[in-house]
Design an enzyme around this catalytic site. Structure first.
Site, mmCIF file in Angstrom:
data_model
loop_
_atom_site.group_PDB
_atom_site.id
_atom_site.type_symbol
_atom_site.label_atom_id
_atom_site.label_comp_id
_atom_site.label_asym_id
_atom_site.label_seq_id
_atom_site.Cartn_x
_atom_site.Cartn_y
_atom_site.Cartn_z
ATOM 1 N N LYS A 10 -59.487 39.175 45.844
ATOM 2 C CA LYS A 10 -59.057 39.174 44.437
ATOM 3 C C LYS A 10 -59.816 40.275 43.683
ATOM 4 O O LYS A 10 -60.053 41.330 44.254
ATOM 5 C CB LYS A 10 -59.240 37.779 43.822
ATOM 6 C CG LYS A 10 -58.527 36.713 44.648
ATOM 7 C CD LYS A 10 -58.328 35.421 43.912
ATOM 8 C CE LYS A 10 -57.559 34.442 44.787
ATOM 9 N NZ LYS A 10 -57.221 33.199 44.114
ATOM 10 N N HIS A 94 -48.408 36.789 43.894
ATOM 11 C CA HIS A 94 -49.443 35.755 43.805
ATOM 12 C C HIS A 94 -49.338 35.036 42.458
ATOM 13 O O HIS A 94 -49.001 35.633 41.443
ATOM 14 C CB HIS A 94 -50.837 36.369 43.967
ATOM 15 C CG HIS A 94 -51.907 35.319 44.089
ATOM 16 N ND1 HIS A 94 -52.474 34.715 42.990
ATOM 17 C CD2 HIS A 94 -52.459 34.746 45.181
ATOM 18 C CE1 HIS A 94 -53.353 33.809 43.415
ATOM 19 N NE2 HIS A 94 -53.363 33.809 44.730
ATOM 20 N N GLU A 161 -48.491 28.879 48.584
ATOM 21 C CA GLU A 161 -49.670 28.707 47.740
ATOM 22 C C GLU A 161 -49.311 27.906 46.502
ATOM 23 O O GLU A 161 -48.907 28.479 45.489
ATOM 24 C CB GLU A 161 -50.209 30.075 47.307
ATOM 25 C CG GLU A 161 -50.577 30.995 48.444
ATOM 26 C CD GLU A 161 -51.854 31.770 48.153
ATOM 27 O OE1 GLU A 161 -52.373 31.667 47.029
ATOM 28 O OE2 GLU A 161 -52.324 32.458 49.061
HETATM 29 P P1 PGA Z 1 -58.747 30.262 46.705
HETATM 30 O O1 PGA Z 1 -57.624 31.381 46.570
HETATM 31 O O2 PGA Z 1 -59.011 30.087 48.169
HETATM 32 O O3 PGA Z 1 -59.944 30.809 45.981
HETATM 33 O O4 PGA Z 1 -58.196 29.017 46.085
HETATM 34 C C1 PGA Z 1 -56.549 31.326 47.433
HETATM 35 C C2 PGA Z 1 -55.483 32.287 47.036
HETATM 36 O O5 PGA Z 1 -55.258 32.473 45.841
HETATM 37 O O6 PGA Z 1 -54.847 32.848 47.926
#
Ligand code: PGA
Length: 252
Positions: A10, A94, A161
């Protein structure tokens, strides 16, 4: 089917930090030649991935892209630019981009096409925004997937997700639930096209070492997409090494 283990940093890892991170990760996962391991970095750190990961078993990619290949789009990054940096993957759609920039399913589908036009594989994120009943989840996924009708299924990974399972304060969706949703995604992809059978479907959302093995035990879960837990190279490596206890006769 091969297991896919991906990380997205990210908006973390400057190019200097990315160098240290990748130098740590690379030897830790070097033995995983039978799995597909990849890391998605901020645009400004992708050149570092090319420098540090070339010749390794770890692939790299980006977290977003513009839908057009070039032109008057100040500040944007195109797919040819990412392909030029050796990216194998580009994540699109995303939840955080849909939320922060109002990205629509239509725009996401256009981005998938842009990624594939440049010879890369699109990792398209789908999932419900709120915890709702299963039939509503299926309806939402149906609308998101339907727009991928003209996509090249050989250059596609679907990442399930659910928004409510992502980020600090959230918990992974329950493995059996994830397994059931993956089965409906698979059915939808196969209904669209026979090659839908072979599109990897991975799960992302608060994946931790604790949940990884139960998630991967689900026959429909072809891999994991790890966010914040992957920022620690040792934790990412441990998740990537998760032993998969699965009844392979049930497919997957
Ligand atoms: P996270 O993020 O593991 O920090 O929840 C996952 C993602 O957004 O792919």
């Amino acid at each position: 089917m091969i297991i896919h283990i991906g990380a997205s940093s990210k908006m973390n890892l400057t190019s200097t930090q990315a160098a240290a991170y990748l130098d740590a990760v690379r030897p830790m996962v070097a033995d995983l030649v039978d799995r597909n391991v990849f890391v998605l970095l901020p645009f400004t750190s992708i050149w570092v991935a090319r420098e540090r990961l070339a010749g390794s078993n770890v692939r790299w990619g980006a977290q977003d892209v513009h839908s057009q290949d070039a032109g008057a789009h100040t500040g944007d990054i195109s797919a040819p630019m990412l392909a030029d940096l050796g990216c194998t993957y580009v994540e699109v759609g995303h939840h955080e981009r849909r939320r922060d920039y109002g990205e629509t399913d239509e725009l996401v589908a256009a981005k998938v096409e842009a990624v594939q036009r440049s010879g890369m594989t699109a990792i398209v994120c789908v999932g419900e925004r709120r915890k709702v009943a299963m039939d509503e989840v299926v309806g939402e996924l149906h609308r998101q997937l339907r727009l991928l009708g003209s996509a090249d299924f050989r250059r596609l990974i679907v990442a399930y997700e659910p928004a409510w399972a992502i980020g600090v304060g959230a918990n992974s969706a329950p493995p059996t639930y994830v397994g059931a949703v993956h089965d409906t995604i698979r059915a939808q992809l196969v209904e669209m096209r026979a090659e839908g059978r072979d599109v990897p479907i991975i799960y992302g959302g608060s994946v931790t070492m604790k949940h990884a093995s139960a998630l991967l035990a689900q026959p429909g879960v072809d891999g994991l997409f790890v966010g914040r837990m992957a920022l620690d190279p040792a934790v990412f490596s441990a998740i990537a090494h998760t032993h998969v206890e699965r009844d392979w006769s049930r497919g997957g």
